[in-house]
Enzyme design. Structure first.
Site, short mmCIF file in Angstrom:
data_model
loop_
_atom_site.label_atom_id
_atom_site.label_comp_id
_atom_site.label_asym_id
_atom_site.label_seq_id
_atom_site.Cartn_x
_atom_site.Cartn_y
_atom_site.Cartn_z
N TYR A 166 -61.43 2.35 48.44
CA TYR A 166 -62.00 3.44 49.23
C TYR A 166 -60.95 3.92 50.22
O TYR A 166 -60.41 3.12 50.98
CB TYR A 166 -63.25 2.95 49.96
CG TYR A 166 -63.86 3.95 50.91
CD1 TYR A 166 -64.50 5.09 50.44
CD2 TYR A 166 -63.83 3.74 52.29
CE1 TYR A 166 -65.07 6.01 51.31
CE2 TYR A 166 -64.40 4.64 53.17
CZ TYR A 166 -65.03 5.78 52.68
OH TYR A 166 -65.60 6.67 53.55
N ASP A 268 -52.68 2.50 52.61
CA ASP A 268 -53.89 2.64 53.41
C ASP A 268 -54.10 1.30 54.11
O ASP A 268 -54.62 0.35 53.54
CB ASP A 268 -55.07 2.97 52.50
CG ASP A 268 -56.38 3.11 53.26
OD1 ASP A 268 -56.44 2.70 54.44
OD2 ASP A 268 -57.35 3.61 52.67
N LYS A 296 -59.52 1.93 62.61
CA LYS A 296 -60.28 0.71 62.94
C LYS A 296 -59.65 -0.10 64.07
O LYS A 296 -59.82 0.22 65.24
CB LYS A 296 -60.51 -0.13 61.69
CG LYS A 296 -61.36 0.57 60.63
CD LYS A 296 -61.81 -0.37 59.55
CE LYS A 296 -62.51 0.34 58.39
NZ LYS A 296 -63.76 0.99 58.75
#
Length: 459
Positions: A166, A268, A296
């Site tokens: 994702y 990522d 995050k």
């Protein structure tokens, strides 16, 4: 030591245990269940994100402190969810709180840069090596900008991504995230499967899907699409099927292949950045890509994102050919929290602590697995880890897709009922550590896991 003849689980037993654990959980969550009915009047589904409505019901949180949180029913939990890994600094860390309060008193938004920028940029360069950074507000925005940088610099449209990963909620990469087994097609040429309704086929046609840990598949993609591929996105360690580590040489070979074909490689690191190590997966696996996307953990709990890249890739931005812009990019509250998180909390010795706690967690869980004969193994690095319910190593998404989700759901229920808060269940059990977690916390997690393992193996 207990043994098992097969890696099969007794799914009838699993269903029985799920029913039992759900029945035990529901009375503890009356306030959450009732509040959702109130919230649903004007909020779609009664939640801010669809993932917050994971079975058996949404859990509404009241407050958190350190490594603990409390729901609106008053239940206290040890938190190994940590907001999908964003809260490795822990809840209400005094250093972060002080930075936010101080900045809030000076103003919360200007749409102009503030003087925290250089300190954060320098810190990210120190951690991840890449020389230039821009800021945004989420991992989704970071990967979106990363994809545009690749396309802007190459004049090409196609991207390669890994099956089962994702990269955010945007149209360029939201494909084959968790595709159903009946839709994925042959391994040699996986089908690019939309993850949600509303994704145009025109975008799917620009995404080439390949398995993780397979250099030959990437080589074949470049051979079949010569001069068309702008770059490749990869989580350097897969995080959607448990923690799946790259095989030796895999990431370095990806970088070599991309460059040999005039394309770029993007990591990522939204989940791995500042969690696996001080320099994230880039440090752990000793490969520096062309682009790194962060979010995050780097924000200290506030909405955040960052895009690091080479000077070559940032040339169109520096020469005003390409606007990388956003009203809330570099928001002063986020910058204050990020500066405190990166320079005062998530510092060198913290990662020694993560590794120590990670070692205790793995040792305890492996002892339970050996004792009960549970068909599973443990994987992870630093603050991120998982139990993978398979006796064979999972190298890619297709190795995990056949693992029944009821198993990890039951493991989640066992932890929730025994005071440990976990990420909403997925195909595998995962956890995140914070700077506040101790070996005593790990012992409680392992004790709950032992109850689960004993129950499902019949020992």
């Amino acid at each position: 030591m207990a043994t098992r003849e097969t890696a099969e689980f007794d799914l009838d037993l699993i269903d029985h245990l799920i029913e039992r654990e759900e029945a035990e959980l529901e009375p503890k969550r009356r306030a959450s269940i009732e509040y959702r009915a109130v919230a649903e009047r004007h909020v779609a589904g009664g939640v801010a994100s669809s993932w917050q409505a994971s079975p058996p019901h949404a859990i509404y949180v009241d407050h958190g402190q350190g490594n603990r949180l409390w729901d609106i029913d008053g239940n206290e939990y040890l938190d190994f969810h940590l907001g999908y890994g964003a809260m490795v600094v822990g809840h209400a860390h005094p250093t972060i709180t002080e930075a936010i309060v101080k900045q809030a008193a000076r103003g919360t938004h200007f749409a102009q840069p503030t003087k925290d920028l250089d300190v954060i940029g320098e810190n990210l360069t120190e951690r991840f090596t890449l020389p230039l950074w821009r800021f945004c507000n989420s991992g989704t925005e970071a990967t979106l900008e990363g994809a545009r940088l690749m396309r802007a610099n190459t004049g090409r449209d196609k991207l390669i991504k890994i099956e089962g990963t994702y990269h955010g909620h945007h149209d360029s990469l939201m494909f084959s995230v968790a595709p159903p087994i009946e839709d994925i097609g042959p391994r040699e040429h996986p089908v690019t499967v939309p993850q949600a309704l509303g994704l145009p086929q025109a975008f799917a046609d620009l995404v080439i899907v390949v398995p993780f840990n397979d250099v030959d598949a990437v080589r074949r993609a470049f051979e079949e699409h010569p001069g068309e591929i702008a770059g490749m996105f990869v989580e350097p360690a897969m995080m959607n099927c448990g923690v799946i580590l790259p095989e030796d040489g895999y990431l370095a070979n990806l970088k070599e292949l991309c460059h040999a074909n005039g394309a770029y490689l993007a990591f990522d690191e939204v989940k791995t950045g500042a969690t696996l190590a001080y320099g994230g997966a880039t440090e752990v696996f000793s490969v520096v890509p062309d682009i790194i996307c962060l979010a995050k953990a780097i924000g200290g709990g506030l909405p955040c994102g960052a895009i690091g890249a080479t000077r070559e890739l940032y040339r169109p931005v520096l020469e005003d050919e390409y606007d990388m812009a956003g009203t809330f990019n570099g928001n002063p509250l986020t910058m204050a929290a990020s500066r405190a998180a990166l320079t005062e909390v998530l510092v060198g010795d913290v990662y020694d602590g993560f590794n120590r706690i990670d070692g205790a967690m793995k040792k305890g869980l492996r002892a339970v697995i050996d004792e009960t004969g549970l068909p599973a193994y443990v994987s992870g690095v630093g603050a991120k880890g998982s139990v993978i319910y398979s006796t064979k190593p999972v190298r890619e998404y297709r190795d995990a897709v056949g693992i029944d989700e009821r198993i990890s759901y039951l493991a989640w229920l066992f932890q929730q009922n025994r005071g440990v808060f976990k990420s909403p269940w997925t195909k595998q059990e995962t956890w995140t550590l914070s700077v506040w977690h101790t070996e005593d916390d790990v012992a409680r997690y392992v004790e709950n896991f032992a109850e689960f393992a004993t129950a499902v193996t019949g020992d």
